[in-house]
Every structure is written in structure tokens, then in C-alpha cells.
Design an enzyme around this catalytic site. Structure first.
Site, PDB file in Angstrom:
ATOM      1  N   ASP A 250      40.122  41.890  -6.119  1.00  0.00           N
ATOM      2  CA  ASP A 250      40.012  40.434  -6.089  1.00  0.00           C
ATOM      3  C   ASP A 250      41.362  39.768  -6.343  1.00  0.00           C
ATOM      4  OD1 ASP A 250      37.326  40.506  -5.617  1.00  0.00           O
ATOM      5  OD2 ASP A 250      36.736  40.218  -7.717  1.00  0.00           O
ATOM      6  N   LYS A 272      38.998  35.655  -3.489  1.00  0.00           N
ATOM      7  CA  LYS A 272      38.324  34.385  -3.228  1.00  0.00           C
ATOM      8  C   LYS A 272      39.070  33.262  -3.923  1.00  0.00           C
ATOM      9  CE  LYS A 272      33.760  36.584  -3.240  1.00  0.00           C
ATOM     10  NZ  LYS A 272      34.173  37.876  -3.776  1.00  0.00           N
ATOM     11  N   MET A 385      36.098  28.884 -13.870  1.00  0.00           N
ATOM     12  CA  MET A 385      36.197  28.201 -12.567  1.00  0.00           C
ATOM     13  C   MET A 385      35.895  26.703 -12.689  1.00  0.00           C
ATOM     14  SD  MET A 385      34.196  31.200 -10.443  1.00  0.00           S
ATOM     15  CE  MET A 385      32.942  31.324 -11.743  1.00  0.00           C
TER      16      MET A 385
END
Length: 465
Positions: A250, A272, A385
Site C-alpha cells: 500500500d 490508495k 483518514m
């Protein structure tokens, strides 16, 4: 090479130790890890040595050394403070063909004892020739950290199947390649975890496939890479990264951690970012399955911990559907790493009795959370996030009862040299010009524990106010 390394069969070995102080006791304890018979002779016997008086391998002679003591000995350790006696025994050793080690006196030694890592039947011995003992201890510590504690199980497993492999596979090269695959793969992992039945079943399958030159399905390891600092990797995570055929990683996996992956492994980036996915999740799932079906050892490397906002559960469900075996290796989650390196304890008796991890970015792109529950007192909140939704987070927490002056901290690039920390309150953090300079990955910590940052910040960071 002055000192030639040799492993002696101790089943019929007789060892003489002259001296019975604490130095001699350490040698006695070392020898008793083997099957050797030991005679200790000394006019004074310390309590540590005396405790072995009834040991079936030990004979204690409470008197002065006599040269006849060497007659039945194969090797001798001399650990007295009488330098003349030590030198005499060294000469007598040559006369009686007995190898003599005078402790802490390398010039008088016919042999020296190595630094030992004991994982019987696996034994690793190292020597510096007596010239660099501190360096030797340092190297031993390094090896101890990377050699699995249960490697002894793998040694016994190999012994059990050694003859069968020899009779099944023709040629030394074929057998070597087979054993290398076993030691590098999931069979070894199962053995080291004590899952002998599963390991033996997979071993038989692998041996049959090797005999027929067939390929078997690999395995997927969901590995937590931690918050960024490679020193925070678990030993097991590092071992698997260095065994992997394919590493799927990731965006949150730091460059220093990727440097630790096996050099010839295929590395596939599937990172991502908000509103932009290098590879959609369903394609990541398909990739893991297809690579495992090719027989590869696949490491799915994730920042933080696979089971804390890492989609580990979703990926495991897909692996189960396709019959792909897997293991999960937890990592230090970003919340723990960021809080620790920012000097913000997530719980504290004077500030917070509980902590809640939540996401500031839901699957549908909203920040619609249970604000009433989150806004309760004496709790630390950690938002993953949540940087884009920061104004909404602050507004909703205030609306649902949190004081506007509640401390809040933003931690960017946690645990790395580039770490930045910005603190403020729910009322003013969004308007701080420095907030606009913060970039993902940034963790948000809310609660009175943030007020401890200035006092407890031990890590060199870029602190913003």
C-alpha cells in the site's frame, strides 16, 4: 583461519574443570547443556557449583588438582586464579593428549569456546579468535533477533523427513531446491507455530508435487508494516518479507520498509489515495488469489495493522472463498505509533479512561458518524483518514457537547524523521494556516491527553503551533 570450528560428539565425552568459582560455574552450566560427563576439582567450591553435586553428569572433587585427573579427560577447562598452575596444566595437557582451555587467557588455550546460539538440534557457534568479544556479543544479539525461537522444531521436522526426501527425489540438487522451498515457505511457518499436523500434510503434498514436477498453491500473508519506522516491524513480519515471492503493498508502506523486502521479490504497488485508487479493491483481491494459485508466497503488506482500517477482514473473506490459505501478522497500528512518537498517551488516569479508533472517511465518502457517542467525556478519539473532513469533525463534536477548547493534535508521517505535529483546539485548528500545509497520512487525536504533547514529546519532530 587459526581456530578451526568443530562440533564434538558429547555422548562419550569427559570434561575436566579445574577450579570451582563463579567463572568455572559458567563453564559448568554451558557444558551441562550437552551430554558430556563433567568432573570438577578444586579445594574451594562456590555455592553455584555446589548446587550441582547431585547432578547425574557431575562429579565434584573437593581437593587440589592432581595431574592424574587428566588421565580420563578428553578436554579440560582451567579456571583458577593461580597463573603458574594454569600454565602447568596447559603443558600437562600436551603430555596427556588432552585439549586445554585456560579461561580468559587465549595464548594458553589449545581450543576456545565459541559464542553459542542454542536451538537444539540447531546450534550456531561464532568466534572472533578471542580478539573481539564485545563485537561477538553484538553479532550474537543480531542473530538472536532474526532466528525464530522455534527453529528447533524445524530442525526436528527436517530430521523426521530427511530419509523420505532422499528416497523420493533423485539428485542432490533436486533435494536442495525442495528443502529451500520448504524452509522459505508456509510449511516452515506452520512448523514454527507448532501446527505439526497441518505442516506434515502440506509437506507430503509438496513432496508428491516435487516428485511429479507439479506446482501447488501458495499462501497469502497479511502483514502489518506498522506506522512507518522499520525498527517497529515485528520479527515475523521481517522474516516473511524476506521470504516472499510477491509483495503487494500500500501507499502507507514507507520506503525504508520496502528496502527490507527480499531483493528478487516482485513488488506490486496497489496504493490508495482519496478519490484515486491505483488499483480497486476487487482487483487487489483477484491479484492475491491469482498469485497464490501460481504457487507464490504472497505478502500483502499494509501500513499499520491489517485489522484496523486495513481491509484485512474483507481480503480474508475473498481468500476463503477461493480456498487460498492465509495467515495474519499484526503490526503496530498508526494510532499507537503516532501517539507514542508525538508524546500523546492515548489513555491517562487524569485525562482519559478509554480510547476510540474511528474513520473520518466512510465507504460512501461521508463523515456521518455517531457524534453523540463520540463526544462523551474522559475519552480519547483517534480519527484515521480524517484530514479532509477535519472542519466537519470539529464542528460536529462541538455541536454534540464537546468543549470548543478541547485539545486536538494532527500527526503527519508518524514515526518517520519527517514527522510533523500540529496542536490546537476544536475551535481554532481548522483556521490555523499551518493546517493547510498538513498532508496525508495524518492522524487526528482529540482529547485532553493532547495537552501533554509539549511536556512528553521525546521524538525529534517538526512541531507546529
Amino acid at each position: 583461519m587459526r581456530y578451526f570450528p568443530v562440533f564434538l560428539d558429547t555422548q562419550s565425552l569427559h570434561c575436566l574443570i579445574v577450579g570451582a568459582g563463579e567463572v568455572a560455574a559458567r563453564k559448568l552450566e554451558l557444558i551441562l547443556k550437552s551430554e558430556a560427563k563433567v568432573t570438577v576439582v578444586a579445594p574451594y567450591i562456590c555455592n553455584t557449583v555446589a548446587a550441582y553435586a547431585d547432578h547425574p553428569q557431575v562429579t565434584l572433587l573437593n581437593r587440589r588438582f592432581e595431574k592424574e585427573d587428566l588421565v580420563t579427560a578428553d578436554i579440560a577447562f582451567v579456571a583458577t586464579d593461580d597463573e603458574a598452575l594454569n600454565a602447568d596444566i596447559r603443558k600437562l595437557g600436551e603430555e596427556y593428549n588432552v585439549l586445554v582451555n585456560v579461561v580468559d587467557n587465549t595464548p594458553l588455550c589449545q581450543f576456545i569456546t565459541p559464542s553459542i546460539i542454542d536451538r537444539s538440534p540447531i546450534t550456531i557457534a561464532m568466534s572472533s579468535g578471542g580478539v573481539a568479544p564485545v563485537l561477538l556479543r553484538y553479532l550474537r544479539q543480531k542473530l538472536e533477533s532474526v532466528i525464530p525461537a522455534n527453529i528447533s522444531l524445524l530442525g526436528r521436522f527436517s530430521e523426521k523427513f530427511r530419509d523420505k526426501v532422499k528416497h523420493t527425489l533423485n539428485g542432490v540438487t533436486a533435494r536442495r531446491y525442495f528443502w529451500e522451498d520448504v524452509f522459505d515457505g508456509d510449511i516452515a511457518e506452520l512448523v514454527e507455530k507448532g501446527q505439526a499436523d497441518k505442516a506434515e500434510a502440506k509437506f507430503e503434498q509438496a513432496l508428491s508435487a516435487a516428485a511429479q514436477d507439479n506446482q501447488i498453491t501458495g499462501q497469502v500473508y497479511l502483514v502489518g508494516a506498522g506506522p512507518g519506522d522499520p525498527d517497529l516491524l515485528t520479527f515475523r513480519a521481517l522474516r516473511l518479507m524476506q521470504k516472499a515471492d510477491v509483495v503487494i503493498y500500500d501507499r502507507l508502506v514507507s520506503a525504508p520498509i520496502l528496502e527490507l523486502v527480499r531483493r528478487d521479490a516482485e513488488k506490486i504497488y496497489v496504493g490508495k489515495q482519496k478519490s484515486h485508487h491505483s488499483m480497486p479493491q476487487d482487483q487487489i483481491n483477484e491479484l492475491m488469489v491469482s498469485e497464490a494459485k501460481k504457487g507464490n508466497r504472497v505478502v500483502r503488506l499494509k501500513g499499520g495493522d491489517p485489522f484496523i482500517f486495513g481491509r484485512g477482514g474483507e481480503e480474508i473473506q475473498v481468500l476463503l472463498e477461493h480456498g487460498v490459505e492465509f495467515q495474519v501478522v499484526p503490526g503496530i497500528t498508526a494510532a499507537s505509533g503516532a501517539a507514542s512518537y508525538a508524546g500523546i498517551p492515548l489513555t491517562h488516569r487524569d485525562h482519559a479512561q478509554s480510547v476510540t479508533f474511528t474513520t473520518g472517511h466512510l465507504k460512501n465518502g461521508t463523515v456521518d458518524l455517531d457524534w453523540s457517542a463520540l463526544a462523551s467525556q474522559h475519552r480519547t478519539l483517534v480519527f484515521y483518514m480524517g484530514l479532509t473532513g477535519l472542519p466537519i469533525i470539529c464542528k460536529k463534536l462541538i455541536e454534540h457537547g464537546m468543549r470548543p477548547d478541547t485539545p486536538i493534535g494532527l500527526v503527519q508521517q508518524a514515526t518517520l524523521p519527517e514527522q510533523r505535529v500540529l496542536t490546537g483546539t476544536l475551535a481554532d485548528i481548522s483556521d490555523n494556516p499551518a493546517t493547510a500545509t498538513m498532508q496525508p497520512p495524518t492522524l487526528i487525536i482529540v482529547g485532553s491527553v493532547v495537552s501533554l504533547h509539549q511536556q512528553l514529546d521525546w521524538f525529534t519532530t517538526t512541531a507546529l503551533n
